[in-house]
Design a protein around this motif. Structure first.
Motif, PDB file in Angstrom:
ATOM      1  N   LEU A 118      -8.196  -4.155   2.543  1.00 15.04           N
ATOM      2  CA  LEU A 118      -6.771  -3.581   2.394  1.00 15.04           C
ATOM      3  C   LEU A 118      -6.469  -2.384   1.660  1.00 15.04           C
ATOM      4  O   LEU A 118      -5.831  -1.429   2.021  1.00 15.04           O
ATOM      5  CB  LEU A 118      -5.839  -4.783   1.672  1.00 15.04           C
ATOM      6  N   ALA A 119      -7.592  -2.118   0.725  1.00 13.67           N
ATOM      7  CA  ALA A 119      -7.369  -0.991  -0.163  1.00 13.67           C
ATOM      8  C   ALA A 119      -7.694   0.040   0.682  1.00 13.67           C
ATOM      9  O   ALA A 119      -7.213   1.270   0.801  1.00 13.67           O
ATOM     10  CB  ALA A 119      -8.162  -1.171  -1.313  1.00 13.67           C
ATOM     11  N   ALA A 120      -8.746   0.030   1.438  1.00 12.45           N
ATOM     12  CA  ALA A 120      -9.156   1.065   2.708  1.00 12.45           C
ATOM     13  C   ALA A 120      -7.812   1.348   3.594  1.00 12.45           C
ATOM     14  O   ALA A 120      -7.682   2.612   3.780  1.00 12.45           O
ATOM     15  CB  ALA A 120     -10.313   0.854   3.374  1.00 12.45           C
ATOM     16  N   ALA A 121      -7.107   0.428   3.792  1.00  8.07           N
ATOM     17  CA  ALA A 121      -6.000   0.678   4.768  1.00  8.07           C
ATOM     18  C   ALA A 121      -4.944   1.425   4.058  1.00  8.07           C
ATOM     19  O   ALA A 121      -4.230   2.204   4.536  1.00  8.07           O
ATOM     20  CB  ALA A 121      -5.447  -0.669   5.194  1.00  8.07           C
ATOM     21  N   ILE A 128       2.377   3.164   4.031  1.00  6.87           N
ATOM     22  CA  ILE A 128       1.577   1.776   4.015  1.00  6.87           C
ATOM     23  C   ILE A 128       1.369   1.587   2.561  1.00  6.87           C
ATOM     24  O   ILE A 128       0.996   2.306   1.500  1.00  6.87           O
ATOM     25  CB  ILE A 128       0.191   2.262   4.386  1.00  6.87           C
ATOM     26  N   ALA A 129       1.906   0.254   2.331  1.00 13.72           N
ATOM     27  CA  ALA A 129       1.990  -0.316   0.913  1.00 13.72           C
ATOM     28  C   ALA A 129       1.363  -1.770   0.934  1.00 13.72           C
ATOM     29  O   ALA A 129       1.431  -2.469   1.941  1.00 13.72           O
ATOM     30  CB  ALA A 129       3.160  -0.255   0.258  1.00 13.72           C
ATOM     31  N   ARG A 130       0.985  -2.360  -0.283  1.00 15.34           N
ATOM     32  CA  ARG A 130       0.502  -3.681  -0.303  1.00 15.34           C
ATOM     33  C   ARG A 130       1.775  -4.699  -0.142  1.00 15.34           C
ATOM     34  O   ARG A 130       2.744  -4.445  -0.845  1.00 15.34           O
ATOM     35  CB  ARG A 130      -0.194  -4.018  -1.379  1.00 15.34           C
ATOM     36  N   LYS A 172      -6.165   0.142  16.849  1.00 18.35           N
ATOM     37  CA  LYS A 172      -7.017   1.380  16.863  1.00 18.35           C
ATOM     38  C   LYS A 172      -6.937   2.035  15.566  1.00 18.35           C
ATOM     39  O   LYS A 172      -7.835   2.897  15.150  1.00 18.35           O
ATOM     40  CB  LYS A 172      -6.848   1.947  17.926  1.00 18.35           C
ATOM     41  N   PHE A 173      -5.772   2.425  15.288  1.00 23.52           N
ATOM     42  CA  PHE A 173      -5.348   3.132  13.869  1.00 23.52           C
ATOM     43  C   PHE A 173      -6.297   2.727  12.650  1.00 23.52           C
ATOM     44  O   PHE A 173      -6.577   3.361  11.947  1.00 23.52           O
ATOM     45  CB  PHE A 173      -3.851   3.301  13.580  1.00 23.52           C
ATOM     46  N   PHE A 174      -6.364   1.344  12.673  1.00 22.64           N
ATOM     47  CA  PHE A 174      -7.053   0.669  11.553  1.00 22.64           C
ATOM     48  C   PHE A 174      -8.742   0.513  11.736  1.00 22.64           C
ATOM     49  O   PHE A 174      -9.586  -0.270  11.136  1.00 22.64           O
ATOM     50  CB  PHE A 174      -6.555  -0.349  11.068  1.00 22.64           C
ATOM     51  N   SER A 175      -9.123   1.109  13.202  1.00 18.48           N
ATOM     52  CA  SER A 175     -10.282   0.633  13.569  1.00 18.48           C
ATOM     53  C   SER A 175     -11.316   1.185  12.487  1.00 18.48           C
ATOM     54  O   SER A 175     -12.398   0.595  12.408  1.00 18.48           O
ATOM     55  CB  SER A 175     -10.593   1.317  14.886  1.00 18.48           C
ATOM     56  N   ASP A 176     -11.186   2.480  11.886  1.00 20.58           N
ATOM     57  CA  ASP A 176     -12.099   2.844  11.006  1.00 20.58           C
ATOM     58  C   ASP A 176     -12.331   2.023   9.650  1.00 20.58           C
ATOM     59  O   ASP A 176     -13.240   1.967   8.735  1.00 20.58           O
ATOM     60  CB  ASP A 176     -11.888   4.271  10.748  1.00 20.58           C
TER      61      ASP A 176
END
Length: 821
Positions: free
Chosen positions: A711-714, A729-731, A675-679
């Motif tokens: 991934l960049a958006a996350a 949050i990091a790659r 849900k946190f990454f739903s956007d």
């Protein structure tokens, strides 16, 4: 013009306004009396039909405010006065009537009343003023007494005392209204001047007292910031000149006015000038309701900065008369009264009006009960308000819960208070809890709020009721319906431990350790039982607990492993997608690739451990010997560069587009992360890391995305708040450089490596699997095999000797030579 004439005129205007111009033109002019009679009969029939329709609507829904207003309006056109009274009484029992409705009602009754019915009309006016402090209603009330009460217009001592008391009530209630307050002051002054006219001129002492009383009213009037105050000053000077004192009444000069009055007048004029624009803002005709409401709130805030409670209450009263069903406004008003006045009838009266205007707001009822308790109200009065509040409809069950808890809080405090005159029985608390539990349990089952209610109940049964069996009964009853709540079992056990009842606590552990709880709750209850026996039980008790929980923990571990293996299973229909490896993910084959023999490769494969996935297929677990298989493949294919060795099953987690998350809340579940990454979208899989021994979340997670764009958006959400924690949050893509083992087996660069991933491997026992290996990631050997150095757990009190300086971990070639010997 008397009240009857006013009423008749008012009704005539309303009747005329109710007829549209088109309808008026449709009626042909005629002098035929029979035609007029037919028209009247048709109008009466239509009127009766409308009344009957509204009666049916109100019978079905007695809380339709607008229907009541229309119903009363139509009944006023009929001659059925008794029916009109019943309608008004029924509406006032449910709603606070507006000032205009009270004014109509009082005038209708006053027009038919005689001097003997004055007390009944007075009660009607008082009821209206208890709802809203309207200037018009006050003026009408005062004029009614002046005209209809013989003791008042006869200026008897009782009548004079009655009117003076009434005017002194009206001044703080309506006399501070900036634009209309002058009406109250002028009426007060005219009444006192009427008394002066009745005093014999020979009675100089009495006349001087009355003159001084009128002068005092003038001075008080001139000190209040009201509209057109300069005209009041001129009237004052004119009155003083009638008393033989020249104050130069043709101008605004204050030189001859007393210094105290002059200073008060100047201050009042300055205060009015500061409020003039605020008055103008709330009186604009083109404002929407929302805009006008905001202007009232601005006015209220301004008055609060002035620090005069009377003026603040005055503007609040004007606002609630304008917006009677605004719960936010009533809450704001009552909060101000609680803070400023603390206790008093004015506060409880304000809460009574607020709950009548906004009965659907639970917060108002809760604070009403507290205000009654502060004011030392009787138990009968408090219970009546509490019982009435439960008849209302609220937007959430939490509001009902808060009401029940507030009621219990009050009973508990009064029961333990030494100042209480009344004697309260504990059965009142028990009955309240029983009622709350019976009503709320079906709607709030398995919630922390309901648990809090029962924990409070059990605690009071012990401390006030002195009934241990009743406290246990509370928990047993609650657990029958909410046995899946781990916190409830913990609370029950903690109560028994606090009381020193070890056997009872142990019995509860035996009842619940096999239950299934959310998250890691099932493991947690087992570990808690073991810790309980260490701290409170004998050795036999501890051994018995170990014997019970060990198979249970093994079963839970197996279930968890199966769930994790299912998590790495590729979705049905998902095609294998292996994007080209970058240069950093490639490495060159060793110089002795061609020298690897088939026998050595078979030996390496024989030492490799296999694990069975959820479908029963054999999946090779990567370890240090995978390197030899890779090298053999490279030799057979005669490639100068080879990619990392691949397991037999498709690679799902390649960390090509993976975000590494740290500082994650231990309460976070996969669905919460999704849900946190739903956007952002594009989430392929989520892996939350757990401690291998305890099974508890480590606050770390990997989230795979479909491509770099997602991934960049996350990663852009780095340092955002998630479950009350600011996550990082990091790659997940460690840089090459310093030769150090990482999650992918690549060489780290300086301190930029993923330390959490390194520590994961370091924590794994020799020859065991890491979390990353269970996910299907390959382990690549580069540089020094620091992960293979045994790590021993130091015993308590044992000091490890310092290692020899030149004893360094062996390299890949050294390890290879050891195996080939």
């Amino acid at each position: 013009m008397d009240d009857t004439e006013l009423l008749t005129s008012s009704e005539q205007k309303k009747d005329d306004a109710s007829i549209s111009p088109a309808a008026a033109e449709a009626v042909p002019p005629s002098s035929d009396d029979s035609g007029e009679s037919d028209s009247d009969s048709e109008d009466d029939a239509e009127l009766n039909h409308q009344i009957e329709t509204l009666e049916s609507e109100l019978s079905a829904n007695p809380y339709d405010y607008d229907a009541y207003v229309q119903y009363i309006k139509l009944l006023r056109k009929t001659a059925n006065l008794e029916k009109l009274r019943q309608a008004r009484e029924a509406m006032s029992a449910i709603f606070p009537l507006s000032p205009s409705l009270w004014l109509e009602w009082a005038r209708d009754e006053a027009s038919l009343a005689s001097s003997e019915n004055v007390p009944e009309i007075v009660k009607l006016y008082e009821r209206g003023l208890s709802d809203y402090q309207s200037v018009s209603l006050w003026c009408d009330y005062l004029n009614f007494l002046l005209e209809s009460d013989p003791s008042v217009h006869g200026y008897t001592p009782d009548g004079i005392s009655k009117m003076r008391s009434l005017f002194e009530r009206a001044i703080p209630a309506a006399g501070f209204h900036v634009t209309e307050g002058n009406r109250i002051w002028e009426g007060y002054r005219e009444f006192e001047q009427g008394i002066l006219a009745t005093i014999d001129k020979a009675d100089v002492e009495e006349r001087n007292k009355q003159i001084q009383r009128i002068r005092s009213i003038f001075h008080r009037h001139l000190s209040v910031p009201l509209e057109n105050l300069s005209s009041t000053l001129i009237a004052y000077k004119a009155w003083e000149s009638e008393q033989g004192i020249d104050l130069d009444n043709e101008s605004d000069d204050l030189s001859k006015v007393s210094p105290q009055a002059a200073v008060a007048y100047k201050k009042a004029q300055q205060m009015y000038s500061e409020r003039a624009h605020l008055e103008g803002n709330i009186s604009k005709k083109d404002l929407s309701d929302t805009e006008k409401f905001q202007q009232f709130m601005n006015y209220i805030k301004f008055e609060q900065t002035s620090g005069d409670p009377t003026r603040v209450q005055a503007i609040y009263e004007r606002a609630v008369a304008e917006y009677p069903v605004s719960s936010d406004l009533w809450i704001d008003y009552t909060c101000y009264l609680d803070k400023t006045l603390k206790v008093g009838k004015s506060i409880t009266h304000a809460y009574s009006r607020a709950t009548r205007s906004c009965p659907w707001t639970g917060d108002l009822w809760t604070r009403y009960l507290l205000a009654l308790e502060r004011g030392s109200a009787s138990e009968e009065e408090i219970y009546a308000v509490f019982d009435k509040s439960l008849q209302c409809t609220f937007s959430s069950f939490e509001e009902y819960l808060e009401l029940y808890l507030t009621r219990v809080d009050g009973l508990r405090r009064r029961m333990l208070s030494t100042k209480m005159v009344e004697t309260l029985d504990y059965s009142l608390i028990r009955e309240t809890f029983q009622q709350a539990s019976g009503y709320l349990t079906p709607h709030m089952q398995n919630t922390d709020s309901l648990l809090r209610l029962h924990a409070y109940w059990a605690n009071l049964e012990l401390n006030i009721g002195k009934d241990l069996a009743a406290a246990r009964g509370v928990w047993d009853s609650f657990l029958k319906k909410s046995g899946g709540m781990l916190a409830a079992w913990h609370a029950y056990i903690d109560m028994e431990v606090r009381l020193g009842h070890v056997k009872e606590a142990r019995s509860i552990y035996r009842r619940c350790y096999t239950r299934k709880f959310d998250g890691n709750g099932s493991e947690d209850i087992c570990h808690r039982w073991l810790r309980f026996e260490r701290e409170h039980g004998a050795l036999e008790d501890f051994d018995h607990a170990v014997q019970k929980v060990t198979p249970r923990l093994e079963e839970l571990q197996l279930i968890r492993l199966q769930q994790e293996s299912l998590a790495v299973k590729p979705p049905a229909g998902l095609k294998e997608h292996n994007p080209p490896k970058s240069t950093r993910e490639k490495r060159k084959a060793g110089p002795n690739v061609e020298e690897e023999s088939l026998a050595k490769r078979q030996k390496s494969k024989g030492q490799k451990m296999n694990e069975v996935d959820a479908e029963g297929k054999s999946a090779t677990v990567p370890n240090t010997k995978n390197v030899k298989a890779d090298i053999a493949k490279a030799a057979d294919s005669n490639k100068s560069e080879i990619e990392d060795a691949k397991p037999a099953k498709p690679k799902i987690y390649t960390d090509e587009c993976t975000a590494f998350i740290s500082n994650l809340s231990v309460k976070a579940q996969e669905e919460d992360v999704r849900k946190f990454f739903s956007d952002v979208g594009g989430v392929v899989s989520i892996r939350i890391l757990h401690d291998k021994n305890t099974g508890k979340p480590r606050g770390l997670a990997y989230v795979d995305f479909v491509d770099d764009e997602h991934l960049a958006a996350a990663i852009a959400k780095n340092r955002k708040m998630f479950l009350n924690k600011k996550i990082s949050i990091a790659r997940s893509n460690p840089k090459k450089g310093k030769k150090e083992f990482t999650r992918h087996g690549s060489e780290g660069s300086g301190n930029s490596k993923d330390t959490s991933q390194i520590s994961e491997k370091a924590k794994a026992p020799l020859g065991g699997e890491t979390e990353g290996e269970r996910r299907g990631n390959e382990v690549e050997l580069k540089g020094k095999n620091t992960f293979a150095v045994p790590r021993n757990v130091k015993a308590l009190g044992f000091t490890t000797p310092k290692p020899i300086a030149d004893e360094t971990p062996k390299s890949n070639d050294e390890f290879r030579n050891m195996f080939l010997k």
